[in-house]
Motif scaffolding. Structure first.
Motif, PDB file in Angstrom:
ATOM      1  N   TYR A   1       0.839  -1.208   0.000  1.00 34.87           N
ATOM      2  CA  TYR A   1       0.000   0.000   0.000  1.00 34.87           C
ATOM      3  C   TYR A   1       0.873   1.257   0.000  1.00 34.87           C
ATOM      4  CZ  TYR A   1      -2.815   3.779   1.972  1.00 34.87           C
ATOM      5  OH  TYR A   1      -3.412   4.996   2.202  1.00 34.87           O
TER       6      TYR A   1
ATOM      7  N   SER B   1       0.894   3.849  -3.046  1.00 32.22           N
ATOM      8  CA  SER B   1       0.321   5.152  -2.723  1.00 32.22           C
ATOM      9  C   SER B   1       1.278   6.289  -3.048  1.00 32.22           C
ATOM     10  CB  SER B   1      -0.084   5.209  -1.247  1.00 32.22           C
ATOM     11  OG  SER B   1      -1.141   4.313  -0.994  1.00 32.22           O
TER      12      SER B   1
ATOM     13  N   LYS C   1      -3.237   8.876  -1.968  1.00 32.09           N
ATOM     14  CA  LYS C   1      -4.062   8.214  -0.962  1.00 32.09           C
ATOM     15  C   LYS C   1      -5.479   8.755  -0.996  1.00 32.09           C
ATOM     16  CE  LYS C   1      -0.204   7.304   2.198  1.00 32.09           C
ATOM     17  NZ  LYS C   1       0.329   7.495   3.572  1.00 32.09           N
TER      18      LYS C   1
ATOM     19  N   PRO D   1      -6.429   3.863   5.969  1.00 34.24           N
ATOM     20  CA  PRO D   1      -5.882   3.540   4.647  1.00 34.24           C
ATOM     21  C   PRO D   1      -6.829   2.636   3.862  1.00 34.24           C
ATOM     22  CG  PRO D   1      -4.207   3.260   6.339  1.00 34.24           C
ATOM     23  CD  PRO D   1      -5.515   3.474   7.059  1.00 34.24           C
TER      24      PRO D   1
ATOM     25  N   TYR E   1      -7.410   0.927  -0.333  1.00 30.28           N
ATOM     26  CA  TYR E   1      -6.975   0.782  -1.724  1.00 30.28           C
ATOM     27  C   TYR E   1      -8.102   0.105  -2.499  1.00 30.28           C
ATOM     28  CZ  TYR E   1      -3.178   1.035  -5.141  1.00 30.28           C
ATOM     29  OH  TYR E   1      -2.390   1.390  -6.203  1.00 30.28           O
TER      30      TYR E   1
END
Length: 405
Positions: free
Chosen positions: A269, A273, A278, A303, A305
């Motif tokens: 991630y 990112s 983000k 966070p 994704y």
């Protein structure tokens, strides 16, 4: 273990705690069953004074028959209050009719009491009919298997008391279902009235103190619209940073959990990112394939994704109030634009390019915030009623498991 204990439910009304064991019977022994026979299609009519035709579970909703098609030809019939059972795919759906109906080929009519209805309802929950289903192209139950279906039945007085209990529970569930549907209908009405209609610059309904025209803009002029660096299936993990697919956004829009939660590692991630950026609070993620145009508003800093290509990322950066942005997206005008721009292929798509061309009507920030808050409160009320309804439905399932064999 004695038969009186073995053939008895876990929970009984006190007056029947020492009563006789229930008897195993076949459905055809305790009720009259009529298998459906569809009339000729040329006899279908739009005249509601003719007989309602019930063809399958598409004609039933929340346990009741819903008027849909009428016919002048009377083949096999069921009367008001009879039980209707779907005998073609998906088999086992059950309801009651408030009308005199013609039974189509996909259903059977059953003259049974409330106890029998609940037995059949329990069978559906337990997927009882799957073992009897026949047919290569679609499932179906034949007449003999239906008549020979096994069940346990108590004496008439206990049977009646159980029926009364579940009827009252079903009435309570139906009441909450109606309340939920009413609030959902209210939300739909407000969405049509609190956002400008096509070609208009003001909505029909506004909060007091707001009179200015709304400004029409294209989303591509207000924010960056993009996706992310690709993640491969081999990169999925069972913990880490949440990874969203289009189907997960669709599930969330229906208040449901996804079939499975997917993740990627924190390390991956962080690497991706740095390239893609983000997702931030107030951003919108929108499905671009399958059920297109379904938005998800990002409300938290955790966070996150998502799958490139399937989901479009509107990097709002609080240019538009997040709540207003989300509800604008589910309003008629934007959803119509998405449908019109999706193309005429077998699978419609909503692309980054279409996202940039998507028109949006904008009032000032204060009015945006009031509208966003209003609809969020409405959604919170809907969610509350959905939880109450689900709780009642779960209570019914528990009682069905304990009060029937």
């Amino acid at each position: 273990m004695s038969d009186s204990k073995k053939n008895a439910p876990k929970r009984r009304f006190e007056e029947f705690s020492n009563a006789n064991a229930w008897e195993q019977r076949e459905l055809g022994e305790v009720v009259q069953i009529t298998m459906g026979q569809s009339p000729n299609g040329t006899n279908y009519t739009e005249n509601p004074n003719d007989y309602i035709l019930v063809q399958g579970n598409a004609d039933m909703k929340n346990g009741q028959v819903v008027p849909r098609i009428w016919t002048k030809q009377i083949t096999k019939t069921a009367a008001i209050g009879d039980i209707i059972l779907s005998v073609r795919a998906p088999v086992g759906d059950v309801g009651k009719t408030n009308y005199n109906v013609v039974l189509g080929r996909g259903v059977a009519g059953i003259k049974g009491d409330e106890f029998i209805y609940q037995v059949l309802f329990k069978m559906r929950l337990e997927n009882y009919w799957a073992k009897y289903s026949t047919g290569s192209t679609f499932e179906s139950i034949n007449s003999n298997d239906l008549k020979e279906a096994k069940m346990f039945v108590p004496k008439e007085l206990e049977k009646k008391e159980i029926g009364i209990f579940f009827k009252q529970l079903d009435n309570t569930i139906a009441l909450h279902q109606r309340k939920l549907e009413k609030i959902k209908a209210l939300k739909t009405a407000y969405l049509s009235e609190m956002f400008p209609a096509e070609g208009e610059s003001k909505p029909k309904r506004r909060f007091a103190g707001f009179t200015d025209d709304w400004e029409q803009r294209k989303l591509g002029d207000l924010m960056n619209i993009t996706s992310v660096k690709r993640i491969h299936k081999s990169d999925w993990t069972d913990k880490g940073v949440r990874f969203l697919r289009a189907r997960d956004i669709v599930s969330a829009s229906k208040g449901k959990n996804p079939s499975e939660y997917l993740y990627i590692s924190k390390k991956l991630y962080d690497e991706h990112s740095k390239i893609s950026g983000k997702v931030g609070v107030g951003d919108l993620l929108v499905t671009g394939v399958g059920s297109i145009g379904i938005p998800m508003l990002i409300k938290h800093e955790e966070p996150l994704y998502f799958k490139d290509g399937n989901i479009i990322w509107f990097q709002n950066k609080k240019n538009i109030d997040g709540g207003f942005f989300y509800y604008s997206f589910i309003s008629y005008s934007i959803q119509k634009f998405i449908r019109d721009s999706a193309g005429i292929g077998t699978v419609g798509t909503y692309t980054i390019d279409s996202g940039g061309k998507t028109p949006i009507y904008l009032p000032n920030k204060k009015e945006q915030q009031k509208i966003g808050t209003f609809f969020q409160q409405l959604d919170d009320t809907i969610a509350l009623h959905q939880r109450k309804l689900q709780k009642l439905q779960n209570i019914k399932k528990a009682y069905l498991n304990e009060m029937f064999i």
